[in-house]
Design an enzyme around this catalytic site. Structure first.
Site, PDB file in Angstrom:
ATOM      1  N   ASN A 209      -7.266  -7.952   6.087  1.00 25.58           N
ATOM      2  CA  ASN A 209      -7.000  -8.630   4.919  1.00 25.58           C
ATOM      3  C   ASN A 209      -6.259 -10.036   5.223  1.00 25.58           C
ATOM      4  OD1 ASN A 209      -3.984  -8.119   5.534  1.00 25.58           O
ATOM      5  ND2 ASN A 209      -4.804  -6.003   5.423  1.00 25.58           N
ATOM      6  N   LYS A 287     -23.361  -1.753  17.910  1.00 25.86           N
ATOM      7  CA  LYS A 287     -23.360  -2.726  16.824  1.00 25.86           C
ATOM      8  C   LYS A 287     -24.522  -1.984  15.740  1.00 25.86           C
ATOM      9  CE  LYS A 287     -24.532  -7.338  15.560  1.00 25.86           C
ATOM     10  NZ  LYS A 287     -25.430  -8.508  15.782  1.00 25.86           N
ATOM     11  N   LYS A 338       6.872   1.931  -6.273  1.00 25.66           N
ATOM     12  CA  LYS A 338       6.690   2.263  -4.815  1.00 25.66           C
ATOM     13  C   LYS A 338       7.880   2.642  -4.191  1.00 25.66           C
ATOM     14  CE  LYS A 338       3.212  -0.565  -3.787  1.00 25.66           C
ATOM     15  NZ  LYS A 338       2.560  -1.783  -3.399  1.00 25.66           N
ATOM     16  N   LYS A 342       7.340   5.991  -1.884  1.00 22.36           N
ATOM     17  CA  LYS A 342       7.440   6.064  -0.622  1.00 22.36           C
ATOM     18  C   LYS A 342       8.570   6.593   0.203  1.00 22.36           C
ATOM     19  CE  LYS A 342       3.768   2.571  -0.169  1.00 22.36           C
ATOM     20  NZ  LYS A 342       2.700   2.297   0.692  1.00 22.36           N
TER      21      LYS A 342
HETATM   22  N1  CTP Z   1       2.281   0.667   4.216  1.00 17.99           N
HETATM   23  C1  CTP Z   1       2.481   1.558   5.452  1.00 17.99           C
HETATM   24  N2  CTP Z   1       1.193   2.110   5.737  1.00 17.99           N
HETATM   25  C2  CTP Z   1       0.195   2.021   4.772  1.00 17.99           C
HETATM   26  C3  CTP Z   1       0.318   1.140   3.778  1.00 17.99           C
HETATM   27  C4  CTP Z   1       1.273   0.477   3.536  1.00 17.99           C
HETATM   28  O1  CTP Z   1       3.338   1.464   6.057  1.00 17.99           O
HETATM   29  N3  CTP Z   1      -0.881   2.691   5.068  1.00 17.99           N
HETATM   30  C5  CTP Z   1       3.483  -0.075   3.923  1.00 17.99           C
HETATM   31  C6  CTP Z   1       3.421  -1.570   3.925  1.00 17.99           C
HETATM   32  O2  CTP Z   1       3.972  -2.057   5.358  1.00 17.99           O
HETATM   33  C7  CTP Z   1       4.686  -2.035   2.999  1.00 17.99           C
HETATM   34  C8  CTP Z   1       4.342  -0.840   1.924  1.00 17.99           C
HETATM   35  O3  CTP Z   1       3.837   0.255   2.780  1.00 17.99           O
HETATM   36  O4  CTP Z   1       5.818  -1.879   3.488  1.00 17.99           O
HETATM   37  C9  CTP Z   1       3.871  -1.227   0.716  1.00 17.99           C
HETATM   38  O5  CTP Z   1       2.361  -1.841   1.002  1.00 17.99           O
HETATM   39  P1  CTP Z   1       1.486  -2.077  -0.014  1.00 17.99           P
HETATM   40  O6  CTP Z   1       0.196  -2.211   0.514  1.00 17.99           O
HETATM   41  O7  CTP Z   1       1.814  -3.046  -1.146  1.00 17.99           O
HETATM   42  O8  CTP Z   1       1.395  -0.476  -0.822  1.00 17.99           O
HETATM   43  P2  CTP Z   1       0.259   0.539  -0.949  1.00 17.99           P
HETATM   44  O9  CTP Z   1       0.507   1.854  -0.603  1.00 17.99           O
HETATM   45  O10 CTP Z   1      -1.163  -0.028  -0.655  1.00 17.99           O
HETATM   46  O11 CTP Z   1       0.059   0.717  -2.447  1.00 17.99           O
HETATM   47  P3  CTP Z   1      -0.817  -0.048  -3.673  1.00 17.99           P
HETATM   48  O12 CTP Z   1      -2.307   0.210  -2.899  1.00 17.99           O
HETATM   49  O13 CTP Z   1      -0.590   0.984  -4.853  1.00 17.99           O
HETATM   50  O14 CTP Z   1      -0.379  -1.329  -3.940  1.00 17.99           O
END
Ligand code: CTP
Length: 396
Positions: A209, A287, A338, A342
């Site tokens: 990303n 690959k 969130k 979380k």
């Molecule tokens: N994060 C994490 N592990 C993952 C995904 C996310 O620790 N597998 C943590 C990120 O470091 C951040 C937070 O969760 O602190 C939110 O990440 P985000 O990508 O915005 O959340 P998602 O869980 O992907 O939620 P959504 O897809 O619904 O936006």
């Protein structure tokens, strides 16, 4: 360690009000400030304000017999670790460059044997004028640290470079200036994740990303400056490790999860990484090749562990767990959801619909069970300082 002693010269510009905030930040970070207010500066802020914030007498004139007997301007110029001129007006910098000493501030600047930092703030045309640029070059050549002004809308209605940097950014520059420091986070272990993760599809391809890692690295730097022991678990980014930070490089979400687990216990976890939600279910050991039939290989995904959610519910959970939320719409509502989902204590939500990812500035909202604090748009290192400040307050 001795606290940092700053001699702050407040010049005559509208940005002088931000010098008050700077005094507060220096104090909050364990430093001491003595202020010198120029005649121009006194048109914008009062000596009383600076005295109250610094809890030190404010010096305004060279011709004060009582002060001269008690302190003496030569001594005043030398008892600090660093002399900071903020705001440094075009006039003040011209005098500094020419060695003019016609008031207390300019006399101190000529008499000091300590490092000097100037933080310019003025109208864009005044900043860009050949005379000012010449003076800045002269000052830099003679060892003065001249910070670059910010760019943006000015009090006078014009737009461009010339704005005083945010007090947090000025404090960062002061803290980095190499003088002795103690910090509000000394004795604390802060665990930070940053950057993207790379999830292999085969040995040469991966899912990734746009995360640059800048915000997480800035928080690591600010936490280290605040005296914390910092463990930074970084995905693949090409950023220099901030001074005093212990960095562990990882590639994938699963490696990041293992590294976080291994780094515990911690007092605070700040999960800034943009962890890939999915990985290729079966990464190919060789690959992947086109087989000539035009058939496209399927890409099956598997869900990655949620590092933040796992940590927030772990038995050895850090007392303060902070997540980030990159959102493109309904920022606060998504962040609140969130926070609950979380199990984090705070979610720092940012709007990534613009060019935040990879960009230099960020607009964040700190969402907690108690409410939402929205910070104005500011450089990522200023966001980092503001966040570290709040972490220090929360731990106190
Ligand atoms: N994060 C994490 N592990 C993952 C995904 C996310 O620790 N597998 C943590 C990120 O470091 C951040 C937070 O969760 O602190 C939110 O990440 P985000 O990508 O915005 O959340 P998602 O869980 O992907 O939620 P959504 O897809 O619904 O936006």
């Amino acid at each position: 360690m001795q606290p940092k002693r700053i001699l702050l010269i407040v010049g005559g510009g509208i940005a002088a009000y931000k010098a008050c905030e700077l005094v507060r930040l220096i104090r909050k970070n364990g430093g001491e400030v003595t202020c010198v207010l120029t005649e121009g500066g006194a048109h914008f802020v009062t000596a009383m304000t600076l005295a109250a914030l610094s809890e030190n007498p404010v010096h305004t004139t060279l011709w004060d017999l009582k002060n001269e007997v008690e302190m003496g301007h030569i001594q005043l110029s030398r008892q600090a670790d660093l002399v900071v001129v903020c705001p440094a007006t075009a006039d003040l910098m011209a005098k500094m460059a020419a060695g003019i000493a016609d008031d207390l501030a300019t006399t101190l600047l000529l008499a000091t044997d300590k490092p000097v930092m100037a933080v310019p703030a003025m109208n864009v045309r005044m900043w860009q004028h050949a005379a000012t640029q010449r003076n800045v070059a002269t000052l830099r050549a003679s060892g003065v640290t001249v910070l670059d002004p910010d760019e943006g809308a000015m009090a006078c209605g014009e737009y461009g470079p010339g704005r005083l940097p945010e007090p947090e950014a000025i404090w960062n520059a002061i803290a980095r200036s190499g003088t002795a420091q103690t910090g509000p986070l000394s004795g604390k272990h802060i665990l930070i994740t940053a950057g993207p993760t790379h999830e292999p599809i085969d040995p040469v391809r991966y899912i990734a990303n746009r995360s640059s890692g800048k915000q997480g690295f800035a928080i690591s730097a600010a936490a280290a400056l605040a005296g914390a022991r910092v463990t930074l678990i970084a995905g693949p980014v090409s950023l220099a490790t901030p001074p005093g930070v212990a960095r562990i490089n990882v590639e994938t979400a699963r490696q990041m999860a293992a590294a976080v687990d291994a780094a515990l216990p911690a007092d605070v976890a700040v999960m800034v990484a943009a962890v890939a939600d999915w990985r290729a279910a079966d990464a190919a050991p060789q690959k992947l090749k086109k087989d000539g039939t035009g058939q496209i290989p399927p890409l099956h995904l598997a869900e990655n562990p949620d590092i933040l959610a796992t940590l927030a519910r772990a038995a050895n959970r850090p007392p303060l767990v902070i997540g980030f939320a990159a959102e493109t719409e309904n920022i606060i509502a998504h962040a609140q959801a969130k926070l609950a989902r979380k199990g984090a204590d705070w979610i720092v939500a940012n709007d990534v619909s613009g060019d935040v990812m990879g960009g230099a500035s960020n607009t964040v909202h700190i969402v907690t069970a108690a409410g939402v604090e929205s910070l104005p748009e500011m450089p990522k290192d200023a966001v980092a300082t503001a966040l570290v400040q709040r972490i220090a307050d929360a731990l106190r």
